[in-house]
Design a protein around this motif. Structure first.
Motif, PDB file in Angstrom:
ATOM      1  N   PHE A  54       8.151   0.853 -16.439  1.00 39.06           N
ATOM      2  CA  PHE A  54       8.257   1.641 -17.671  1.00 39.06           C
ATOM      3  C   PHE A  54       9.006   2.939 -17.463  1.00 39.06           C
ATOM      4  O   PHE A  54       9.641   3.457 -18.387  1.00 39.06           O
ATOM      5  N   ASP A  55       8.963   3.485 -16.240  1.00 37.15           N
ATOM      6  CA  ASP A  55       9.648   4.742 -15.946  1.00 37.15           C
ATOM      7  C   ASP A  55       9.928   4.795 -14.447  1.00 37.15           C
ATOM      8  O   ASP A  55       9.005   5.015 -13.656  1.00 37.15           O
ATOM      9  N   PRO A  56      11.162   4.581 -14.028  1.00 40.50           N
ATOM     10  CA  PRO A  56      11.463   4.579 -12.587  1.00 40.50           C
ATOM     11  C   PRO A  56      11.033   5.850 -11.874  1.00 40.50           C
ATOM     12  O   PRO A  56      10.602   5.800 -10.712  1.00 40.50           O
ATOM     13  N   GLU A  57      11.126   6.992 -12.530  1.00 38.57           N
ATOM     14  CA  GLU A  57      10.775   8.245 -11.871  1.00 38.57           C
ATOM     15  C   GLU A  57       9.289   8.317 -11.550  1.00 38.57           C
ATOM     16  O   GLU A  57       8.885   8.986 -10.598  1.00 38.57           O
ATOM     17  N   ALA A  58       8.467   7.639 -12.339  1.00 33.52           N
ATOM     18  CA  ALA A  58       7.027   7.646 -12.092  1.00 33.52           C
ATOM     19  C   ALA A  58       6.668   6.919 -10.805  1.00 33.52           C
ATOM     20  O   ALA A  58       5.581   7.116 -10.255  1.00 33.52           O
ATOM     21  N   TYR A  59       7.577   6.076 -10.309  1.00 33.11           N
ATOM     22  CA  TYR A  59       7.286   5.259  -9.134  1.00 33.11           C
ATOM     23  C   TYR A  59       7.967   5.770  -7.872  1.00 33.11           C
ATOM     24  O   TYR A  59       7.892   5.117  -6.826  1.00 33.11           O
ATOM     25  N   ILE A  60       8.624   6.914  -7.950  1.00 29.52           N
ATOM     26  CA  ILE A  60       9.255   7.467  -6.761  1.00 29.52           C
ATOM     27  C   ILE A  60       8.202   7.717  -5.687  1.00 29.52           C
ATOM     28  O   ILE A  60       7.165   8.317  -5.943  1.00 29.52           O
ATOM     29  N   GLY A  61       8.454   7.201  -4.483  1.00 24.53           N
ATOM     30  CA  GLY A  61       7.510   7.357  -3.388  1.00 24.53           C
ATOM     31  C   GLY A  61       6.430   6.302  -3.349  1.00 24.53           C
ATOM     32  O   GLY A  61       5.544   6.348  -2.479  1.00 24.53           O
ATOM     33  N   GLN A  62       6.466   5.347  -4.279  1.00 22.35           N
ATOM     34  CA  GLN A  62       5.472   4.285  -4.348  1.00 22.35           C
ATOM     35  C   GLN A  62       6.043   2.979  -3.779  1.00 22.35           C
ATOM     36  O   GLN A  62       7.263   2.795  -3.689  1.00 22.35           O
ATOM     37  N   THR A  63       5.144   2.073  -3.430  1.00 23.56           N
ATOM     38  CA  THR A  63       5.579   0.718  -3.104  1.00 23.56           C
ATOM     39  C   THR A  63       5.966  -0.005  -4.394  1.00 23.56           C
ATOM     40  O   THR A  63       5.893   0.557  -5.481  1.00 23.56           O
ATOM     41  N   HIS A  64       6.398  -1.250  -4.236  1.00 23.81           N
ATOM     42  CA  HIS A  64       6.789  -2.139  -5.339  1.00 23.81           C
ATOM     43  C   HIS A  64       8.217  -1.903  -5.839  1.00 23.81           C
ATOM     44  O   HIS A  64       8.760  -2.749  -6.539  1.00 23.81           O
ATOM     45  N   VAL A  65       8.805  -0.773  -5.508  1.00 29.20           N
ATOM     46  CA  VAL A  65      10.137  -0.461  -6.027  1.00 29.20           C
ATOM     47  C   VAL A  65      11.102  -0.021  -4.928  1.00 29.20           C
ATOM     48  O   VAL A  65      12.247   0.325  -5.224  1.00 29.20           O
ATOM     49  N   THR A  66      10.677  -0.021  -3.675  1.00 33.13           N
ATOM     50  CA  THR A  66      11.531   0.510  -2.618  1.00 33.13           C
ATOM     51  C   THR A  66      12.681  -0.455  -2.317  1.00 33.13           C
ATOM     52  O   THR A  66      12.612  -1.658  -2.588  1.00 33.13           O
ATOM     53  N   ARG A  87       0.801  -1.229   0.000  1.00 31.17           N
ATOM     54  CA  ARG A  87       0.000   0.000   0.000  1.00 31.17           C
ATOM     55  C   ARG A  87       0.833   1.278   0.000  1.00 31.17           C
ATOM     56  O   ARG A  87       0.974   1.916  -1.030  1.00 31.17           O
ATOM     57  N   VAL A  88       1.381   1.651   1.127  1.00 38.01           N
ATOM     58  CA  VAL A  88       2.157   2.895   1.233  1.00 38.01           C
ATOM     59  C   VAL A  88       3.453   2.584   1.963  1.00 38.01           C
ATOM     60  O   VAL A  88       3.433   1.907   2.998  1.00 38.01           O
ATOM     61  N   PRO A  89       4.598   3.058   1.444  1.00 40.56           N
ATOM     62  CA  PRO A  89       5.855   2.786   2.144  1.00 40.56           C
ATOM     63  C   PRO A  89       5.803   3.183   3.618  1.00 40.56           C
ATOM     64  O   PRO A  89       5.286   4.237   3.974  1.00 40.56           O
ATOM     65  N   ASP A  90       6.318   2.298   4.451  1.00 39.80           N
ATOM     66  CA  ASP A  90       6.429   2.461   5.897  1.00 39.80           C
ATOM     67  C   ASP A  90       5.088   2.365   6.625  1.00 39.80           C
ATOM     68  O   ASP A  90       5.012   2.630   7.826  1.00 39.80           O
ATOM     69  N   SER A  91       4.027   1.974   5.920  1.00 42.40           N
ATOM     70  CA  SER A  91       2.737   1.756   6.576  1.00 42.40           C
ATOM     71  C   SER A  91       2.728   0.401   7.274  1.00 42.40           C
ATOM     72  O   SER A  91       3.635  -0.422   7.101  1.00 42.40           O
ATOM     73  N   ASP A  92       1.682   0.134   8.047  1.00 41.20           N
ATOM     74  CA  ASP A  92       1.564  -1.167   8.694  1.00 41.20           C
ATOM     75  C   ASP A  92       1.501  -2.289   7.659  1.00 41.20           C
ATOM     76  O   ASP A  92       2.076  -3.361   7.850  1.00 41.20           O
ATOM     77  N   HIS A  93       0.807  -2.047   6.551  1.00 45.93           N
ATOM     78  CA  HIS A  93       0.686  -3.070   5.513  1.00 45.93           C
ATOM     79  C   HIS A  93       2.024  -3.311   4.826  1.00 45.93           C
ATOM     80  O   HIS A  93       2.333  -4.443   4.425  1.00 45.93           O
ATOM     81  N   TYR A  94       2.813  -2.279   4.698  1.00 48.31           N
ATOM     82  CA  TYR A  94       4.149  -2.397   4.115  1.00 48.31           C
ATOM     83  C   TYR A  94       5.033  -3.297   4.986  1.00 48.31           C
ATOM     84  O   TYR A  94       5.718  -4.200   4.478  1.00 48.31           O
ATOM     85  N   HIS A  95       5.000  -3.094   6.299  1.00 45.30           N
ATOM     86  CA  HIS A  95       5.809  -3.930   7.193  1.00 45.30           C
ATOM     87  C   HIS A  95       5.268  -5.358   7.237  1.00 45.30           C
ATOM     88  O   HIS A  95       6.053  -6.318   7.368  1.00 45.30           O
ATOM     89  N   TYR A  96       3.970  -5.509   7.117  1.00 38.09           N
ATOM     90  CA  TYR A  96       3.359  -6.836   6.981  1.00 38.09           C
ATOM     91  C   TYR A  96       3.897  -7.540   5.735  1.00 38.09           C
ATOM     92  O   TYR A  96       4.244  -8.727   5.781  1.00 38.09           O
ATOM     93  N   LEU A 145       0.917   7.964 -12.468  1.00 37.30           N
ATOM     94  CA  LEU A 145       0.326   6.650 -12.262  1.00 37.30           C
ATOM     95  C   LEU A 145      -1.129   6.775 -11.853  1.00 37.30           C
ATOM     96  O   LEU A 145      -1.447   7.488 -10.897  1.00 37.30           O
ATOM     97  N   PRO A 146      -2.038   6.083 -12.542  1.00 37.74           N
ATOM     98  CA  PRO A 146      -3.459   6.173 -12.186  1.00 37.74           C
ATOM     99  C   PRO A 146      -3.801   5.455 -10.887  1.00 37.74           C
ATOM    100  O   PRO A 146      -4.710   5.826 -10.196  1.00 37.74           O
TER     101      PRO A 146
END
Length: 288
Positions: A159-171, A115-124, A283-284
């Motif tokens: 497709f574009d690393p910059e588009a995912y800055i601040g997102q999960t899946h790439v941290t 979901r969101v970096p450093d959230s409870d779901h992220y640590h899960y 990102l939509p």
């Protein structure tokens, strides 16, 4: 043996796509994710259709969310439902099932989104991946982990690393957790076979992402050395993402010992609109 993995994003919605695809591609083992059906409903919906095609099924589902399955026509032994010792959110979720199919331990996994970096779901998510690593480490040696891991292994897998800055899946922590799993000796067989190709498995439904080929590679087949040594073809069946009523993911197919369709490349058919340069895209939504 042909092994496939596919996040179908609701097996009930995907029946008109799934059954013809089984008839066309004829996989021996299929790992499904996001089935979104309780076990009894899955059996009622697909039991006869699968049996008529020679498949046994091991399922682990929920009524509305998550859900995984393994379909096999080469044996389905020592089935384990869930991931022993895995954390819940707050309760255990239907995210893993494993079985032995013709001598190979097959894991179908749907890794938490984060979901969101450093959230409870992220640590899960990170804790869940650590348990998956422990389970795979315990053996056996012939193993393949298939599914939606909700992590793009490198920047080349978006497709574009910059588009995912601040997102999960790439941290970095997510990628490190995936790397620790692979450090057990698991080979990313699609990337190993196509090290420099642009290849994705997920495209958001909105904003024309699929037709512009603006996607991510988050559906993986990770095989141990003895299994990876048998790979003759590894590819993304992009055709299954086209047309009416598709999932937002395409199946990944791995052929062992022989390649009935040949060594046909990472995507089938070629991308609708290969990228020719950088572009700025918002990102939509985050992938599932």
């Amino acid at each position: 043996m042909r092994i496939a993995t596919w996040n179908v994003n609701s097996v009930k919605q995907r029946v008109p796509r799934l059954l013809p695809w089984l008839d066309q591609r004829k996989p021996d083992v299929v790992c499904l994710q996001e089935t979104k059906l309780a076990d009894a409903a899955f059996s009622e919906l697909l039991g006869e259709e699968l049996a008529g095609r020679g498949y046994q099924a091991a399922v682990h589902g929920e009524a509305r969310w998550n859900g995984v399955a393994i379909l096999s026509r080469v044996g389905l032994d020592d089935v384990v439902i869930g991931l022993p010792g895995a954390p819940g959110f707050p309760h255990p979720e239907a995210r893993a099932v494993s079985a032995t199919c013709d001598g190979i331990r097959v894991h179908s996994v749907y890794v938490p989104n984060g979901r969101v970096p450093d959230s409870d779901h992220y640590h899960y998510k990170l804790a869940w991946l650590a348990v998956l690593r422990d389970v795979v480490k315990a053996g056996p040696d012939e193993v393949i982990v298939c599914g939606d891991v909700n992590i793009a292994p490198t920047d080349a897998d978006v497709f574009d690393p910059e588009a995912y800055i601040g997102q999960t899946h790439v941290t970095r922590p997510e990628r490190a957790a995936l790397a620790e799993l692979q450090a057990l000796g698991l080979h990313d067989v699609v990337r190993d076979r196509w090290p420099t190709q642009r290849v994705f498995t997920y495209w958001d439904y909105r904003a024309g992402m699929f037709h512009q080929d603006l996607g991510m590679r988050i559906d993986l087949a990770l095989a141990s050395g003895p299994v990876a040594g048998r790979v003759r073809a590894a590819w993304v069946d992009r055709h299954a993402r086209k047309g009416t009523g598709p999932s937002d993911h395409a199946p990944v197919i791995v052929d062992l010992d022989e390649a009935p369709d040949g060594d046909i490349g990472p995507v089938v058919p070629p991308p609708s609109a290969p990228a020719t340069g950088r572009r700025s895209v918002k990102l939509p939504q985050a992938p599932d």
